[in-house]
Design a protein around this motif. Structure first.
Motif, PDB file in Angstrom:
ATOM      1  N   THR A 239       0.826  -1.211   0.000  1.00 27.05           N
ATOM      2  CA  THR A 239       0.000   0.000   0.000  1.00 27.05           C
ATOM      3  C   THR A 239       0.861   1.262   0.000  1.00 27.05           C
ATOM      4  O   THR A 239       0.941   1.962  -0.997  1.00 27.05           O
ATOM      5  N   ASN A 240       1.523   1.588   1.115  1.00 27.70           N
ATOM      6  CA  ASN A 240       2.317   2.824   1.168  1.00 27.70           C
ATOM      7  C   ASN A 240       3.497   2.640   2.114  1.00 27.70           C
ATOM      8  O   ASN A 240       3.599   1.631   2.803  1.00 27.70           O
ATOM      9  N   ALA A 241       4.374   3.650   2.165  1.00 19.62           N
ATOM     10  CA  ALA A 241       5.613   3.521   2.934  1.00 19.62           C
ATOM     11  C   ALA A 241       5.971   4.835   3.616  1.00 19.62           C
ATOM     12  O   ALA A 241       5.268   5.840   3.493  1.00 19.62           O
ATOM     13  N   HIS A 242       7.108   4.844   4.322  1.00 20.38           N
ATOM     14  CA  HIS A 242       7.539   5.998   5.112  1.00 20.38           C
ATOM     15  C   HIS A 242       7.767   7.252   4.271  1.00 20.38           C
ATOM     16  O   HIS A 242       7.707   8.369   4.790  1.00 20.38           O
ATOM     17  N   GLU A 243       8.047   7.080   3.020  1.00 21.90           N
ATOM     18  CA  GLU A 243       8.382   8.188   2.127  1.00 21.90           C
ATOM     19  C   GLU A 243       7.330   9.305   2.153  1.00 21.90           C
ATOM     20  O   GLU A 243       7.676  10.496   2.138  1.00 21.90           O
ATOM     21  N   LEU A 244       6.046   8.937   2.173  1.00 24.10           N
ATOM     22  CA  LEU A 244       4.991   9.951   2.099  1.00 24.10           C
ATOM     23  C   LEU A 244       4.962  10.852   3.334  1.00 24.10           C
ATOM     24  O   LEU A 244       5.011  12.077   3.202  1.00 24.10           O
ATOM     25  N   LEU A 278      -6.433   0.838   3.000  1.00 27.13           N
ATOM     26  CA  LEU A 278      -6.276   1.600   4.238  1.00 27.13           C
ATOM     27  C   LEU A 278      -5.455   0.838   5.281  1.00 27.13           C
ATOM     28  O   LEU A 278      -5.939   0.490   6.353  1.00 27.13           O
ATOM     29  N   ILE A 279      -4.204   0.585   4.945  1.00 31.85           N
ATOM     30  CA  ILE A 279      -3.246   0.028   5.900  1.00 31.85           C
ATOM     31  C   ILE A 279      -2.251   1.130   6.245  1.00 31.85           C
ATOM     32  O   ILE A 279      -1.524   1.613   5.385  1.00 31.85           O
ATOM     33  N   MET A 280      -2.246   1.546   7.507  1.00 34.92           N
ATOM     34  CA  MET A 280      -1.370   2.655   7.891  1.00 34.92           C
ATOM     35  C   MET A 280      -0.016   2.139   8.370  1.00 34.92           C
ATOM     36  O   MET A 280       0.119   0.984   8.804  1.00 34.92           O
ATOM     37  N   LEU A 281       0.973   3.023   8.295  1.00 39.36           N
ATOM     38  CA  LEU A 281       2.337   2.722   8.730  1.00 39.36           C
ATOM     39  C   LEU A 281       2.738   3.825   9.705  1.00 39.36           C
ATOM     40  O   LEU A 281       3.304   4.839   9.303  1.00 39.36           O
ATOM     41  N   GLN A 304      -2.832  -1.995  10.280  1.00 45.54           N
ATOM     42  CA  GLN A 304      -1.537  -1.353  10.484  1.00 45.54           C
ATOM     43  C   GLN A 304      -0.407  -2.297  10.086  1.00 45.54           C
ATOM     44  O   GLN A 304      -0.450  -3.490  10.378  1.00 45.54           O
ATOM     45  N   ARG A 305       0.592  -1.734   9.404  1.00 49.45           N
ATOM     46  CA  ARG A 305       1.836  -2.476   9.172  1.00 49.45           C
ATOM     47  C   ARG A 305       2.825  -2.100  10.263  1.00 49.45           C
ATOM     48  O   ARG A 305       3.010  -0.921  10.563  1.00 49.45           O
ATOM     49  N   MET A 306       3.461  -3.126  10.839  1.00 44.85           N
ATOM     50  CA  MET A 306       4.417  -2.926  11.933  1.00 44.85           C
ATOM     51  C   MET A 306       5.818  -3.124  11.371  1.00 44.85           C
ATOM     52  O   MET A 306       6.143  -4.202  10.887  1.00 44.85           O
TER      53      MET A 306
END
Length: 461
Positions: A239-244, A278-281, A304-306
């Motif tokens: 889905t998404n990563a720390h970059e955003l 909608l998986i948050m990091l 949530q991704r851990m």
């Protein structure tokens, strides 16, 4: 067809063998984030910087700089193929068709090209940066990491005879099988390949993915590698990563906007994808502070991704937070993805689901964590759980070299956002050892976000 990996390794003409064969050979979340960036931040200028956290391994002493240039130059010539874009347009991702907009796919075909890079050697270490518009630059991250990882592999392979290569890959296959065998038949197990960026090689990752698919069945949920998902009809995962959040934080006007930026990016994301994916990091600036101050609507996200916190602790923290917000934890999903190996995957699955059957043994759980007792499972911590298995799936050749060397051991190599619109980007992480950014900016971020829940443990991968 079974690939003879030892023969391929022995007979390749390395100078003519491209590591990146397609622009789809990247993590799926990079494409989702690229569309997000294209919609909201098309004119932002960024810089990505290579960081080798394994200080004892100096890459420039192991890898030819000329080979690095050749591989990077090759990637710059690649373009998205029409058949690949048709697949992105028409395929179903996470049960939804049409995630990628027609105008975005047209832009990929018409205008997308990776910008130039800056490569040098400083004190025996490679210095590699990428600068340009965020839309053109972001995909460099995974290409660069997989190229450097495989060039490190190739440098060690060159020193071996064909017989030694046979032994190397025979041991690696046996090691892979011993891991997969322990996962077979575990009820409810969900595991995906997350191993593109630090893989041993493209061919080995493909071999591993096919082995997982053929032996684990529905327990193998897919691959983060978009090209392998495309080629082998697998689910593309990510889905998404720390970059955003790092970029939005860097561009914040003041401390108040900085603190809110971690939630603003979630608002933009859920609006972009119509409340899908909608998986948050939350660990970019610390999970504990993120959850404590999160708006109530964040609790409606799927899960949530851990990444950088002990996943047993992070999962429990998320469950308690979900319950405190009046939601049902059993309907949520947590994904572990940091440095996992088979024992920890089994231990986490047992810890959060209570399932301990199949080919797993009690030893698997005792080794997973000091505070897990599989025979005293607590139903209050039940939640849907999945593992993103990365480096120690696609690059675990530890102990496989017949010479006894460690040249095939994976290293902790990252390529992170370092600037956005000329301002430094920072990542605090839940692990002090993974913090990135200028020291004065890291200190400012710690003042704004605090240090609650942060620990200091070695970064293995």
């Amino acid at each position: 067809m079974i690939v003879n990996l030892a023969e391929r390794a022995h007979n390749h003409n390395w100078r003519l063998d491209p590591i990146t064969r397609s622009l789809l050979d990247t993590d799926f979340y990079k494409l989702l984030m690229l569309q997000f960036i294209w919609k909201h931040f098309p004119k932002v200028e960024v810089t990505f910087t290579l960081v080798n956290r394994t200080k004892q391994v100096r890459l420039a002493e192991r890898i030819s700089v000329d080979e690095v240039r050749q591989q990077l130059d090759h990637v710059r010539k690649l373009r998205f193929h029409r058949s690949e874009l048709i697949w992105l347009a028409g395929n179903t991702f996470y049960g939804k068709r049409g995630i990628f907009e027609p105008d975005f796919l047209e832009w990929l075909e018409r205008d997308f090209q990776l910008p130039d890079y800056h490569l040098s050697v400083v004190d025996g270490e490679l210095s590699l940066t990428f600068h340009g518009t965020w839309t053109q630059t972001t995909l460099w991250e995974v290409y660069a990491l997989s190229i450097l990882s495989e060039l490190k592999t190739r440098a060690s392979l060159r020193e071996m005879s064909e017989f030694s290569l046979d032994i190397l890959y025979a041991r690696a296959k046996a090691n892979l099988w011993s891991k997969i065998e322990r996962l077979r038949g575990v009820p409810g197990l969900r595991v995906a390949d997350f191993g593109t960026r630090r893989r041993h090689s493209f061919l080995w990752q493909e071999y591993v993915v096919k082995a997982m698919r053929d032996t684990l069945g529905d327990s193998f949920t897919g691959s983060s590698n978009t090209y392998l998902a495309y080629k082998h009809d697998l689910e593309a995962i990510g889905t998404n990563a720390h970059e955003l959040p790092m970029a939005l934080a860097a561009m914040a006007a003041d401390d108040e906007e900085l603190k809110h930026s971690q939630y603003h990016v979630l608002q933009l994301w859920q609006n972009t994808y119509q409340r899908e994916l909608l998986i948050m990091l939350p660990d970019t600036f610390g999970t504990t502070q993120f959850l404590a101050d999160a708006p109530d609507w964040v609790a409606d996200w799927t899960g949530q991704r851990m990444d950088s916190k002990n996943p047993f602790v992070a999962g429990g923290e998320y469950i308690e937070w979900i319950k405190s917000r009046g939601r049902d934890a059993e309907n949520k999903l947590i994904i572990a993805s940091d440095g996992l190996d088979v024992a920890q995957i089994l231990g986490l699955h047992a810890y959060f689901s209570g399932e301990i059957l199949g080919n797993a043994t009690p030893q698997d759980f005792r080794n997973a964590t000091d505070f897990l007792d599989a025979n005293k499972w607590n139903p209050q911590r039940r939640i849907r759980f999945s593992s993103g298995w990365g480096t120690l799936l696609t690059n675990d050749f530890r102990g496989c070299d017949p010479s006894g060397g460690n040249g095939f051991d994976p290293i902790s190599l990252v390529c992170k956002l370092s600037e956005a619109n000329g301002r430094p980007a920072v990542k605090l992480s839940d692990n002090y050892a993974k913090a990135m950014g200028p020291s004065e900016e890291v200190a400012r971020y710690r003042r704004v976000f605090g240090s609650a829940g942060l620990t200091n443990v070695p970064a293995i991968v």
